[in-house]
Structures are given as C-alpha cells and as structure tokens.
Design an enzyme around this catalytic site. Structure first.
Site, short mmCIF file in Angstrom:
data_model
loop_
_atom_site.label_atom_id
_atom_site.label_comp_id
_atom_site.label_asym_id
_atom_site.label_seq_id
_atom_site.Cartn_x
_atom_site.Cartn_y
_atom_site.Cartn_z
N GLU A 80 44.32 73.94 67.24
CA GLU A 80 44.17 72.56 66.78
C GLU A 80 43.55 71.66 67.85
O GLU A 80 43.15 70.53 67.55
CB GLU A 80 45.53 72.00 66.33
CG GLU A 80 46.47 71.56 67.44
CD GLU A 80 47.22 72.69 68.12
OE1 GLU A 80 48.14 72.39 68.91
OE2 GLU A 80 46.89 73.87 67.88
N CYS A 117 51.26 78.65 70.52
CA CYS A 117 51.75 78.40 71.86
C CYS A 117 53.19 78.91 71.99
O CYS A 117 53.43 80.09 71.83
CB CYS A 117 51.61 76.92 72.22
SG CYS A 117 51.76 76.62 74.02
N HIS A 169 45.86 76.73 71.74
CA HIS A 169 46.01 75.71 70.70
C HIS A 169 44.74 75.63 69.85
O HIS A 169 43.78 74.96 70.25
CB HIS A 169 46.28 74.34 71.32
CG HIS A 169 47.64 74.20 71.93
ND1 HIS A 169 48.73 73.78 71.20
CD2 HIS A 169 48.08 74.43 73.19
CE1 HIS A 169 49.80 73.75 71.99
NE2 HIS A 169 49.43 74.14 73.20
#
Length: 216
Positions: free
Chosen positions: A199, A87, A197
């Site tokens: 994750e 990001c 992202h």
C-alpha cells in the site's frame, strides 16, 4: 447489454495494529469494495481478508487474539477463503516471534521464527528489490527491478516448510536481502503475505494488490 462484474469485497481487519486507512485507499484504488472492520461476520464472509500489522510481534498477537482475529484467520483458511498479511501481519503467521530475547507464539500457519535482522543498519527502511519465483502469481506483470517499500527490524531468515504431497502446489517464496536474505513474501494456497508494504509501494504495489484481488 454487457453486465459489469461486481467488485470484490475485501475486509481490512481492524484490530488496532496497522495502517488500515492506507490499505483501504490502496485496495479501493485497484477496484475493490473495501471495509475496515473487526466484525466477525463481515470478516468471515468477505471475498478477501487483509491483515495489516505494525509495531511489536507480541503486541500485534495480543491485539489480534483479543479481536478474535486468530480464530477468523484459521476458520477462513480451513475453508480455503483468501487471507493476506502485510508486514507484522505476515510475521504473526509464523510459529513464533523473538524480540529482545522474549519468545511469543504466532498463528503457526507456517513453521519458522521471526528474529532480528542480521544487518549493519536496522531497521530496514526504504525501497528494495525482491527475488520472486518465475511462476509467482503475486508478482505477475512486474519486472525483476520492481522495488517495494520496507519498514522492519525483524524477519524470517529460514524457510522450512516442505510439501510432500505431489498433488499439492509447493508454496512460492519470495526473498529480499538486507544484510542477510530474508523472506519477503509467500504464496501458499489461500494464504498470501508480504513483509513489505504494497500500500506504500506506488504502482508496483498497486499491481501486486491487483494480482491478489484477481484471485478472489
């Protein structure tokens, strides 16, 4: 007796800007030995360094510099040691960020400017597909319809880095579109990064992180 391969050691760099706990959990899920720290020696000696980032470009750069993260990223890359940005952690790898008319210098690992998204709806928040190169290592094993989670109001719309040395592999650049196409990920030697992202991107994000860990 078959000996198990030690888990790769990954440091999530903690400089005050980023979802470090989410990154830690996602990396641990795919088998990495993860530590959240800003300790210089640990960050330098890890198999992989992950640089997260949320918020404003200028604030992230200030925090990273105060934590000596700019120096650590530069030294790791000088030695061919893997670094991954996520990001705003990707955005600060470019030459500059322009927010509200104010220009802030980035790490300048890649040329280009991070500028406001050119779209009717901003921020770009939610799931989106990407257009990855066919030889991408980062997106290996993922089909073209894989979706990733984005949350951002700024992006790089133009890729200007050229590779003139025929012995060097040209960077692999992945694109996505929100209003206008923007850079969604880059694979450039030891330096990889994603605008989205991983994750927070479920199984697709886990596969992507697995691919990165596999290169360490």
């Amino acid at each position: 007796m078959e000996l198990s391969t030690p888990a790769k050691r990954v440091v999530v760099f903690d400089y005050g800007f980023g979802n470090v706990r989410s990154a830690e959990r996602a990396l641990a899920r795919v088998g990495a030995d993860v530590e959240i720290t800003r300790d210089y020696d640990k960050a330098m000696n890890a198999d992989g360094l992950l640089v997260p980032g949320v918020g404003a470009f200028a604030a992230c750069m200030k925090g990273l510099t105060e934590a000596r993260g700019d120096w650590i990223v530069d030294r790791r890359l000088s030695g061919g040691r893997p670094v991954m940005g996520i990001c705003v952690g990707m955005q600060i790898l470019f030459a500059r960020g322009i927010e509200h008319g104010v220009e802030t210098e980035g790490l300048d690992e890649w040329p280009g400017s991070v500028e406001p998204l050119q779209a009717d709806i901003v921020p770009h928040m939610g799931w989106n597909t990407v257009d990855a190169p066919s030889d991408s290592q980062l997106f290996a094993g993922l089909d073209a319809g894989a979706r990733f989670y984005f949350v951002h109001s700024y992006a790089v719309h133009d890729w200007n880095l050229e590779t003139h040395n025929p012995t060097m592999r040209a960077p692999r650049v992945t694109w996505s579109t929100h209003g206008k196409p923007f850079v969604a990920a880059v694979e450039n030697g030891a330096l990889w990064a994603t605008q989205f992202h991983p994750e927070k991107s479920g199984d697709a994000g886990a596969q992507l992180l697995t691919n990165w860990i596999g290169t360490l």
